[in-house]
Design a protein around this motif. Sequence first.
Motif, PDB file in Angstrom:
ATOM      1  N   TYR A  32       0.816  -1.217   0.000  1.00 42.96           N
ATOM      2  CA  TYR A  32       0.000   0.000   0.000  1.00 42.96           C
ATOM      3  C   TYR A  32       0.851   1.270   0.000  1.00 42.96           C
ATOM      4  CZ  TYR A  32       1.022  -0.055   5.018  1.00 42.96           C
ATOM      5  OH  TYR A  32       1.661  -0.071   6.228  1.00 42.96           O
ATOM      6  N   MET A  33       2.068   1.211   0.508  1.00 43.08           N
ATOM      7  CA  MET A  33       2.932   2.388   0.541  1.00 43.08           C
ATOM      8  C   MET A  33       3.333   2.824  -0.867  1.00 43.08           C
ATOM      9  SD  MET A  33       5.322   1.851   3.911  1.00 43.08           S
ATOM     10  CE  MET A  33       5.756   0.146   3.526  1.00 43.08           C
ATOM     11  N   THR A  34       3.540   1.841  -1.755  1.00 44.07           N
ATOM     12  CA  THR A  34       3.848   2.168  -3.147  1.00 44.07           C
ATOM     13  C   THR A  34       2.663   2.847  -3.815  1.00 44.07           C
ATOM     14  OG1 THR A  34       5.467   0.391  -3.419  1.00 44.07           O
ATOM     15  CG2 THR A  34       4.366   1.181  -5.420  1.00 44.07           C
ATOM     16  N   ILE A  35       1.476   2.320  -3.573  1.00 45.49           N
ATOM     17  CA  ILE A  35       0.274   2.928  -4.141  1.00 45.49           C
ATOM     18  C   ILE A  35       0.107   4.348  -3.610  1.00 45.49           C
ATOM     19  CG2 ILE A  35      -2.239   2.784  -4.319  1.00 45.49           C
ATOM     20  CD1 ILE A  35      -0.760   0.614  -5.853  1.00 45.49           C
ATOM     21  N   ARG A  36       0.304   4.537  -2.335  1.00 44.05           N
ATOM     22  CA  ARG A  36       0.181   5.871  -1.729  1.00 44.05           C
ATOM     23  C   ARG A  36       1.160   6.847  -2.378  1.00 44.05           C
ATOM     24  NH1 ARG A  36       1.748   5.513   4.147  1.00 44.05           N
ATOM     25  NH2 ARG A  36       3.807   6.065   3.322  1.00 44.05           N
ATOM     26  N   ARG A  37       2.391   6.392  -2.594  1.00 42.72           N
ATOM     27  CA  ARG A  37       3.420   7.249  -3.197  1.00 42.72           C
ATOM     28  C   ARG A  37       3.046   7.624  -4.633  1.00 42.72           C
ATOM     29  NH1 ARG A  37       7.241   4.079  -2.569  1.00 42.72           N
ATOM     30  NH2 ARG A  37       7.675   3.300  -4.675  1.00 42.72           N
ATOM     31  N   TYR A  38       2.544   6.668  -5.400  1.00 39.25           N
ATOM     32  CA  TYR A  38       2.195   6.953  -6.788  1.00 39.25           C
ATOM     33  C   TYR A  38       0.944   7.823  -6.916  1.00 39.25           C
ATOM     34  CZ  TYR A  38       5.717   4.258  -9.262  1.00 39.25           C
ATOM     35  OH  TYR A  38       6.909   3.821  -9.809  1.00 39.25           O
ATOM     36  N   LEU A  39       0.031   7.739  -5.973  1.00 38.40           N
ATOM     37  CA  LEU A  39      -1.130   8.634  -5.988  1.00 38.40           C
ATOM     38  C   LEU A  39      -0.675  10.089  -5.893  1.00 38.40           C
ATOM     39  CD1 LEU A  39      -3.633   6.694  -3.690  1.00 38.40           C
ATOM     40  CD2 LEU A  39      -3.947   7.183  -6.129  1.00 38.40           C
ATOM     41  N   ILE A  40       0.385  10.320  -5.130  1.00 40.85           N
ATOM     42  CA  ILE A  40       0.962  11.660  -5.016  1.00 40.85           C
ATOM     43  C   ILE A  40       1.747  12.001  -6.278  1.00 40.85           C
ATOM     44  CG2 ILE A  40       2.582  13.128  -3.735  1.00 40.85           C
ATOM     45  CD1 ILE A  40       0.089  12.502  -2.132  1.00 40.85           C
ATOM     46  N   MET A  41       2.586  11.081  -6.728  1.00 39.61           N
ATOM     47  CA  MET A  41       3.448  11.328  -7.887  1.00 39.61           C
ATOM     48  C   MET A  41       2.649  11.655  -9.150  1.00 39.61           C
ATOM     49  SD  MET A  41       6.346   8.340  -7.498  1.00 39.61           S
ATOM     50  CE  MET A  41       6.879   8.576  -9.209  1.00 39.61           C
ATOM     51  N   TYR A  42       1.507  11.006  -9.321  1.00 39.86           N
ATOM     52  CA  TYR A  42       0.708  11.202 -10.521  1.00 39.86           C
ATOM     53  C   TYR A  42      -0.365  12.277 -10.361  1.00 39.86           C
ATOM     54  CZ  TYR A  42       2.753   7.454 -13.284  1.00 39.86           C
ATOM     55  OH  TYR A  42       3.608   6.686 -14.033  1.00 39.86           O
ATOM     56  N   GLY A  43      -0.364  12.976  -9.233  1.00 37.32           N
ATOM     57  CA  GLY A  43      -1.257  14.113  -9.056  1.00 37.32           C
ATOM     58  C   GLY A  43      -2.680  13.789  -8.670  1.00 37.32           C
ATOM     59  N   PHE A  44      -2.937  12.533  -8.266  1.00 37.74           N
ATOM     60  CA  PHE A  44      -4.290  12.188  -7.839  1.00 37.74           C
ATOM     61  C   PHE A  44      -4.569  12.729  -6.429  1.00 37.74           C
ATOM     62  CE2 PHE A  44      -3.529   9.019 -11.127  1.00 37.74           C
ATOM     63  CZ  PHE A  44      -4.742   8.998 -11.798  1.00 37.74           C
ATOM     64  N   MET A  45      -3.517  12.789  -5.620  1.00 38.35           N
ATOM     65  CA  MET A  45      -3.665  13.272  -4.254  1.00 38.35           C
ATOM     66  C   MET A  45      -2.544  14.259  -3.933  1.00 38.35           C
ATOM     67  SD  MET A  45      -4.823   9.916  -2.014  1.00 38.35           S
ATOM     68  CE  MET A  45      -5.656  10.918  -0.751  1.00 38.35           C
ATOM     69  N   GLU A  46      -2.809  15.065  -2.908  1.00 38.01           N
ATOM     70  CA  GLU A  46      -1.786  15.953  -2.371  1.00 38.01           C
ATOM     71  C   GLU A  46      -1.653  15.668  -0.880  1.00 38.01           C
ATOM     72  OE1 GLU A  46      -1.789  20.144  -3.582  1.00 38.01           O
ATOM     73  OE2 GLU A  46      -3.494  19.659  -4.873  1.00 38.01           O
ATOM     74  N   ARG A  47      -0.574  16.179  -0.290  1.00 39.71           N
ATOM     75  CA  ARG A  47      -0.392  16.005   1.142  1.00 39.71           C
ATOM     76  C   ARG A  47       0.386  17.196   1.710  1.00 39.71           C
ATOM     77  NH1 ARG A  47       4.215  11.193   1.295  1.00 39.71           N
ATOM     78  NH2 ARG A  47       5.823  12.346   0.157  1.00 39.71           N
ATOM     79  N   THR A  48       0.283  17.357   2.999  1.00 42.77           N
ATOM     80  CA  THR A  48       1.067  18.400   3.658  1.00 42.77           C
ATOM     81  C   THR A  48       2.533  17.973   3.668  1.00 42.77           C
ATOM     82  OG1 THR A  48       0.625  17.338   5.792  1.00 42.77           O
ATOM     83  CG2 THR A  48      -0.838  19.153   5.124  1.00 42.77           C
ATOM     84  N   ARG A  49       3.424  18.921   3.898  1.00 42.43           N
ATOM     85  CA  ARG A  49       4.861  18.610   3.869  1.00 42.43           C
ATOM     86  C   ARG A  49       5.254  17.550   4.883  1.00 42.43           C
ATOM     87  NH1 ARG A  49       8.456  24.099   2.877  1.00 42.43           N
ATOM     88  NH2 ARG A  49       7.663  24.559   0.779  1.00 42.43           N
ATOM     89  N   ASP A  50       4.593  17.579   6.040  1.00 40.42           N
ATOM     90  CA  ASP A  50       4.945  16.592   7.067  1.00 40.42           C
ATOM     91  C   ASP A  50       4.209  15.272   6.886  1.00 40.42           C
ATOM     92  OD1 ASP A  50       2.378  17.232   7.799  1.00 40.42           O
ATOM     93  OD2 ASP A  50       2.886  18.026   9.771  1.00 40.42           O
ATOM     94  N   GLY A  51       3.362  15.181   5.837  1.00 34.97           N
ATOM     95  CA  GLY A  51       2.656  13.933   5.555  1.00 34.97           C
ATOM     96  C   GLY A  51       1.536  13.622   6.526  1.00 34.97           C
ATOM     97  N   SER A  52       1.115  14.623   7.280  1.00 40.95           N
ATOM     98  CA  SER A  52       0.074  14.370   8.283  1.00 40.95           C
ATOM     99  C   SER A  52      -1.330  14.362   7.687  1.00 40.95           C
ATOM    100  CB  SER A  52       0.150  15.412   9.404  1.00 40.95           C
ATOM    101  OG  SER A  52      -0.085  16.714   8.888  1.00 40.95           O
ATOM    102  N   LYS A  53      -1.515  15.037   6.538  1.00 44.88           N
ATOM    103  CA  LYS A  53      -2.831  15.108   5.912  1.00 44.88           C
ATOM    104  C   LYS A  53      -2.730  14.850   4.410  1.00 44.88           C
ATOM    105  CE  LYS A  53      -5.289  16.043   9.548  1.00 44.88           C
ATOM    106  NZ  LYS A  53      -6.294  15.083  10.054  1.00 44.88           N
ATOM    107  N   TYR A  54      -3.712  14.096   3.903  1.00 46.23           N
ATOM    108  CA  TYR A  54      -3.797  13.780   2.474  1.00 46.23           C
ATOM    109  C   TYR A  54      -5.188  14.149   1.969  1.00 46.23           C
ATOM    110  CZ  TYR A  54       0.380  10.755   2.975  1.00 46.23           C
ATOM    111  OH  TYR A  54       1.640  10.269   3.197  1.00 46.23           O
ATOM    112  N   TRP A  55      -5.283  14.532   0.697  1.00 45.72           N
ATOM    113  CA  TRP A  55      -6.587  14.827   0.121  1.00 45.72           C
ATOM    114  C   TRP A  55      -6.526  14.671  -1.388  1.00 45.72           C
ATOM    115  CZ3 TRP A  55      -3.168  18.263   2.139  1.00 45.72           C
ATOM    116  CH2 TRP A  55      -2.657  19.260   1.299  1.00 45.72           C
ATOM    117  N   LEU A  56      -7.696  14.425  -2.001  1.00 50.93           N
ATOM    118  CA  LEU A  56      -7.782  14.343  -3.452  1.00 50.93           C
ATOM    119  C   LEU A  56      -7.556  15.712  -4.042  1.00 50.93           C
ATOM    120  CD1 LEU A  56     -10.880  12.057  -4.132  1.00 50.93           C
ATOM    121  CD2 LEU A  56      -8.491  11.458  -4.465  1.00 50.93           C
TER     122      LEU A  56
END
Length: 249
Positions: A223-247
């Motif tokens: 699941y960590m790889t999927i989480r990373r790619y969701l960010i890399m491909y622009g599906f999700m964003e997150r705060t710098r400290d990784g505490s919050k994620y959103w579409l």
Amino acid sequence: MDYGRLTLEELKQGYRYDKEKDTYICNYCEQHFEVGQIFSIENSFYVAEHAVSKHIKAIHRGNLSQLLASETKYNTLTQNQKELLSLFASGASDKEMAKKLGVTEATIRRQRFTFREKAKQAKLYLAVYEQVFEAKPTTDNAIIPIHNSAIYVDDRYLITEQEKQHILETSFYSLEPLVLKAFSPKEKKKVVILTKIAEQFKKGKRYSEKEVNQILMPIFEDYMTIRRYLIMYGFMERTRDGSKYWLTE
């Protein structure tokens, strides 16, 4: 916000109407205004359609400011053009605008003419496009939409509806509940897989990293790889400290 799925009128309004739910929805924060309810905004009360308009003005500084400031790839306006359009919308005179920008009144008039001509070009293009592509039923050869915050816009997004369905059928053990067989190294498959997984999250909601993991873990072991790619491909964003994620919108 997915500009590709909104009509021109919905873009101009800043909200859309969901007929099934009888609800008006803000394009920018997804807040719902159900018909039949009364909403309080800035010490006044409004029915749903008026409330969503007031909400956009009060919370989002108006629809035009949101459209001009949007960071989507579809916004190709330069900073100078954005400033000019804001001034035109304000009702400032040519003389006032020229003084503010340090140009001549003739320059302001030329810019107004240029904007008008570009709008005519856009109208013609849109009319032709809709006649060719939207007047006919969707076919298996239709290209699927690119999500609004795509980072790598290239051939990996040239995916037909038929290809998409094949990838979904062969990449997942199950679509409900969603269970992934393997995360393919092929770019087109990644796009389709990530698009499907992103649908498991709600727009406008902020997730902790733990909540994101809880959604992804039943879908795929890594699941960590999927989480990373969701960010890399622009599906999700997150705060710098990784505490919050959103579409992404």
